[in-house]
Design a protein around this motif. Structure first.
Motif, PDB file in Angstrom:
ATOM      1  N   MET A   1       0.849  -1.199   0.000  1.00 39.06           N
ATOM      2  CA  MET A   1       0.000   0.000   0.000  1.00 39.06           C
ATOM      3  C   MET A   1       0.879   1.242   0.000  1.00 39.06           C
ATOM      4  N   VAL A   2       0.590   2.140  -0.889  1.00 41.32           N
ATOM      5  CA  VAL A   2       1.401   3.343  -1.049  1.00 41.32           C
ATOM      6  C   VAL A   2       0.904   4.416  -0.104  1.00 41.32           C
ATOM      7  N   ASN A   3       1.819   5.068   0.593  1.00 41.20           N
ATOM      8  CA  ASN A   3       1.463   6.168   1.475  1.00 41.20           C
ATOM      9  C   ASN A   3       1.005   7.348   0.625  1.00 41.20           C
ATOM     10  N   PRO A   4      -0.233   7.845   0.841  1.00 39.50           N
ATOM     11  CA  PRO A   4      -0.728   8.941  -0.007  1.00 39.50           C
ATOM     12  C   PRO A   4       0.046  10.222   0.166  1.00 39.50           C
ATOM     13  N   GLU A   5       0.786  10.362   1.291  1.00 35.29           N
ATOM     14  CA  GLU A   5       1.546  11.589   1.509  1.00 35.29           C
ATOM     15  C   GLU A   5       2.846  11.585   0.729  1.00 35.29           C
ATOM     16  N   THR A   6       3.289  10.436   0.239  1.00 34.50           N
ATOM     17  CA  THR A   6       4.537  10.341  -0.506  1.00 34.50           C
ATOM     18  C   THR A   6       4.237  10.407  -1.997  1.00 34.50           C
ATOM     19  N   PRO A   7       4.770  11.390  -2.719  1.00 38.04           N
ATOM     20  CA  PRO A   7       4.495  11.477  -4.160  1.00 38.04           C
ATOM     21  C   PRO A   7       5.104  10.291  -4.897  1.00 38.04           C
ATOM     22  N   SER A   8       4.537   9.967  -6.037  1.00 46.35           N
ATOM     23  CA  SER A   8       4.980   8.795  -6.799  1.00 46.35           C
ATOM     24  C   SER A   8       6.393   8.962  -7.351  1.00 46.35           C
ATOM     25  N   TRP A   9       6.850  10.202  -7.502  1.00 54.22           N
ATOM     26  CA  TRP A   9       8.184  10.413  -8.058  1.00 54.22           C
ATOM     27  C   TRP A   9       9.283  10.375  -6.988  1.00 54.22           C
ATOM     28  N   ARG A  10       8.888  10.124  -5.744  1.00 54.70           N
ATOM     29  CA  ARG A  10       9.871   9.996  -4.660  1.00 54.70           C
ATOM     30  C   ARG A  10       9.706   8.635  -4.003  1.00 54.70           C
ATOM     31  N   LYS A  11      10.814   7.955  -3.773  1.00 53.53           N
ATOM     32  CA  LYS A  11      10.758   6.634  -3.148  1.00 53.53           C
ATOM     33  C   LYS A  11      11.880   6.528  -2.127  1.00 53.53           C
ATOM     34  N   THR A  12      11.516   6.007  -0.936  1.00 50.29           N
ATOM     35  CA  THR A  12      12.487   5.792   0.126  1.00 50.29           C
ATOM     36  C   THR A  12      13.166   4.433  -0.048  1.00 50.29           C
ATOM     37  N   VAL A  13      14.494   4.418   0.065  1.00 50.66           N
ATOM     38  CA  VAL A  13      15.281   3.205  -0.107  1.00 50.66           C
ATOM     39  C   VAL A  13      15.874   2.807   1.248  1.00 50.66           C
ATOM     40  N   GLN A  14      15.631   1.566   1.639  1.00 48.46           N
ATOM     41  CA  GLN A  14      16.216   1.031   2.871  1.00 48.46           C
ATOM     42  C   GLN A  14      17.619   0.513   2.554  1.00 48.46           C
ATOM     43  N   CYS A  15      18.617   1.322   2.900  1.00 45.41           N
ATOM     44  CA  CYS A  15      20.012   0.975   2.604  1.00 45.41           C
ATOM     45  C   CYS A  15      20.720   0.510   3.874  1.00 45.41           C
ATOM     46  N   GLN A  16      21.327  -0.651   3.794  1.00 45.59           N
ATOM     47  CA  GLN A  16      22.067  -1.205   4.923  1.00 45.59           C
ATOM     48  C   GLN A  16      23.573  -0.971   4.736  1.00 45.59           C
ATOM     49  N   ILE A  17      24.280  -0.817   5.862  1.00 41.84           N
ATOM     50  CA  ILE A  17      25.735  -0.677   5.807  1.00 41.84           C
ATOM     51  C   ILE A  17      26.344  -2.030   5.440  1.00 41.84           C
ATOM     52  N   VAL A  18      27.158  -2.056   4.390  1.00 41.17           N
ATOM     53  CA  VAL A  18      27.772  -3.300   3.932  1.00 41.17           C
ATOM     54  C   VAL A  18      29.295  -3.281   4.074  1.00 41.17           C
ATOM     55  N   ALA A  19      29.904  -2.105   4.100  1.00 42.64           N
ATOM     56  CA  ALA A  19      31.368  -2.038   4.185  1.00 42.64           C
ATOM     57  C   ALA A  19      31.772  -0.737   4.868  1.00 42.64           C
ATOM     58  N   VAL A  20      32.875  -0.805   5.623  1.00 46.12           N
ATOM     59  CA  VAL A  20      33.424   0.370   6.309  1.00 46.12           C
ATOM     60  C   VAL A  20      34.934   0.332   6.176  1.00 46.12           C
ATOM     61  N   THR A  21      35.512   1.442   5.708  1.00 50.93           N
ATOM     62  CA  THR A  21      36.961   1.611   5.696  1.00 50.93           C
ATOM     63  C   THR A  21      37.310   2.625   6.774  1.00 50.93           C
ATOM     64  N   ILE A  22      38.126   2.201   7.732  1.00 49.60           N
ATOM     65  CA  ILE A  22      38.441   3.030   8.891  1.00 49.60           C
ATOM     66  C   ILE A  22      39.816   3.652   8.699  1.00 49.60           C
ATOM     67  N   TYR A  23      39.886   4.964   8.896  1.00 51.09           N
ATOM     68  CA  TYR A  23      41.144   5.702   8.828  1.00 51.09           C
ATOM     69  C   TYR A  23      41.549   6.110  10.244  1.00 51.09           C
ATOM     70  N   SER A  24      42.581   6.894  10.354  1.00 46.24           N
ATOM     71  CA  SER A  24      43.103   7.256  11.671  1.00 46.24           C
ATOM     72  C   SER A  24      42.148   8.153  12.446  1.00 46.24           C
ATOM     73  N   ASP A  25      41.291   8.928  11.763  1.00 40.87           N
ATOM     74  CA  ASP A  25      40.406   9.836  12.475  1.00 40.87           C
ATOM     75  C   ASP A  25      39.004   9.912  11.876  1.00 40.87           C
TER      76      ASP A  25
END
Length: 543
Positions: A1-25
């Protein structure tokens, strides 16, 4: 079911963290999320990103079964309040329940109070008749005792029960105070700050698309740690390369691919320029900087247009095969280099919560051959110190500066600080005192000439050192002694005899390199004289 408050030209993407590169700071975080595009979308939105995100570092890309053009990306800070209705209702129910229990306890206290007052009244009313009956001997002693015990036991029982009820009331008051405080905090407006990312796109049609986003976050770092375990039997060192990772970025890293890097992305890609270093006399109300460094450029901001696969082709003319993935242009964060960059891509999934607690991760283990030698300065310490000489293999990795814990035959020796060690470089580890060597140092001669020679007073000193190797192996020993050094031209120090013969070093240093067989002894002898005018007092000659 589509939220009526969200326009059809905008879509929320559930993005998960898959990789992290850690530097000194800081750290480079990569997220991925799949979304089904209908072809009408113009914006893909990722919400709840941390406020530690550096907006100028954001890069977007992706692949999918539909042609997608990435036109740009925007970052905004938003303020939201967390839903509290359910929690408020729960706290309210708990408060009401405790207040009901408190009212029941108060009713019990009131009832016990009435009973206690009745017993008190009974005592007052029966006191005079009871005394008269007792004087007339109408009551026996046993009947008198029973009546007194009845009054005392009832009064005591009511008092104890009333005290227990009041204690329970006090405990309920404490619980109610804590719940009301929690409810007050919960009902106080406390907006939550986060970052929202909006990727501007053009889709060629319907199909699945996997969006990839990379960005830098602050409040993350790693430092190298080492465990060095030396085995004196086979003369090897087992080096455990550890990384101590700390992050308080605002997002947990759960089951992600971790990479450690020595790159310095915050230093910019262009070396800073030195400005003229001016000096001047002070003038009233004017202060001039001694020197100023040009500001280091930050990571370049994303360009207004980021083009992916299908660039330059109208969307309605893009044809995509069912099994072909069309890659969008992957724009990654640009980093600068300062010297040689070392990168460690860790095997397995990493789990580093955002709590600021240091977490240790093992990078690798490796064995290094080593050889031992001893150093001794008997004038200061009558013991020999063991040193291990280790060579980093030419095909190995660079060892970064860090703290190292040293173990010798599974016994903790102490800590040291490793410097930057490149492949093929040799380095030393100090392993503390070794009682396998016994050193005796004796002053065997101290003679003052009775006659002045050339109007000079001469004093002769001689030392004999005896080194005993108690070990069952041959050892290499660097033995260091020293002669006094004169700061007055009237005081002369001369080395007369020395055995084994060596050259006198600078600042009066005598240094022997000795090879001592197992269970053997080595003798060292040297003699020197100090000459000075008889009227001159020599200080600092602590023999």
């Amino acid at each position: 079911m589509v939220n009526p408050e969200t326009p059809s030209w905008r879509k929320t993407v559930q993005c998960q963290i898959v990789a992290v590169t850690i530097y000194s700071d800081k750290a480079l975080v990569t997220r991925k999320g799949k979304v089904y595009l209908s072809g009408t979308e113009r914006e893909l939105v990722i919400t709840s990103l941390p406020v530690t995100l550096e907006t100028e570092s954001v890069r977007v890309g992706g692949t999918g079964k539909v042609g997608v053009r990435l036109l740009g990306v925007n970052c905004d800070r938003i303020y939201t309040t967390e839903p509290i209705t359910e929690r408020v209702a729960q706290l309210t129910r708990q408060i009401q329940q405790l207040e009901t229990e408190k009212r029941h306890l108060q009713a019990q206290v009131d009832a016990l109070s009435l009973q206690a007052k009745f017993i008190e009244g009974l005592r007052e009313k029966t006191e005079e008749p009871f005394a008269q009956s007792l004087s007339r001997k109408n009551l026996s002693p046993s009947e008198t005792l029973d009546f007194l015990n009845f009054l005392g036991s009832q009064y005591s029982e009511y008092a104890i029960a009333s005290g227990e009820c009041k204690s329970q009331q006090q405990e309920l008051d404490k619980q109610l105070q804590a719940l009301r405080h929690s409810l007050q905090i919960l009902q106080t407006p406390n907006p939550h700050e986060s970052v929202i990312l909006i990727a501007l796109i053009e889709a060629a049609g319907e199909g699945e698309f996997e969006l990839e986003v990379a960005y830098m976050v602050s409040h993350a770092s790693w430092t190298p740690l080492y465990d060095l375990r030396l085995n004196s039997t086979d003369q090897t060192v087992n080096l455990s390369y550890l990384a101590e990772v700390t992050q308080n970025t605002g997002e947990d890293w759960q089951d992600v691919a971790l990479t450690l890097s020595t790159a310095k992305p915050g230093l910019g890609t262009i070396p800073p320029k030195l400005q003229p270093w001016y000096i001047d006399a002070p003038t009233p109300q004017v202060w001039r900087s001694q020197r100023k460094l040009a500001p280091s450029p930050s990571l370049p901001a994303i360009s207004p247009t980021v083009v992916s696969a299908g660039a330059g082709i109208p969307a309605d003319e893009v044809e995509v095969a069912e099994d072909d993935l069309i890659p969008a242009e992957n724009i990654t964060a640009e980093v600068s280099k300062e010297g040689s960059i070392v990168t460690f891509k860790l095997n397995g999934s990493g789990n580093i919560p955002s709590d600021g607690t240091p977490y240790k991760i093992t990078v690798f283990h490796n064995n290094y051959p080593c050889n031992f030698n001893y150093v001794a300065m008997p004038r200061l310490v009558s013991f020999a110190y063991l040193e291990a000489n280790i060579k980093n293999s030419s095909g190995g990795v660079t060892l970064l500066p860090g703290k190292a814990h040293i173990f010798r035959d599974d016994v903790f020796v102490g800590t040291t600080q490793l410097e930057h060690i490149v492949p093929g470089e040799q380095f030393k580890l100090n392993l503390g005192i070794d009682e396998g060597l016994k050193i005796e140092r004796d002053l065997v001669e101290r003679q003052v000439d009775k006659k002045l020679i050339g109007n000079q007073r001469r004093t002769t000193y001689a030392y004999r050192l005896l080194i005993t190797n108690l070990l069952n192996q041959e050892i290499q020993l660097k033995l260091t002694e020293q002669l006094p050094v004169s700061r007055d031209e009237q005081i002369k120090v001369r080395l007369n005899r020395i055995n084994p013969p060596i050259q006198l070093g600078e600042m009066g240093i005598l240094e022997w390199l000795l090879t001592i067989p197992p269970q053997a002894k080595q003798e060292v002898y040297y003699q020197f004289t100090v000459e000075h005018p008889p009227e001159l007092t020599v200080i600092g000659l602590n023999i």
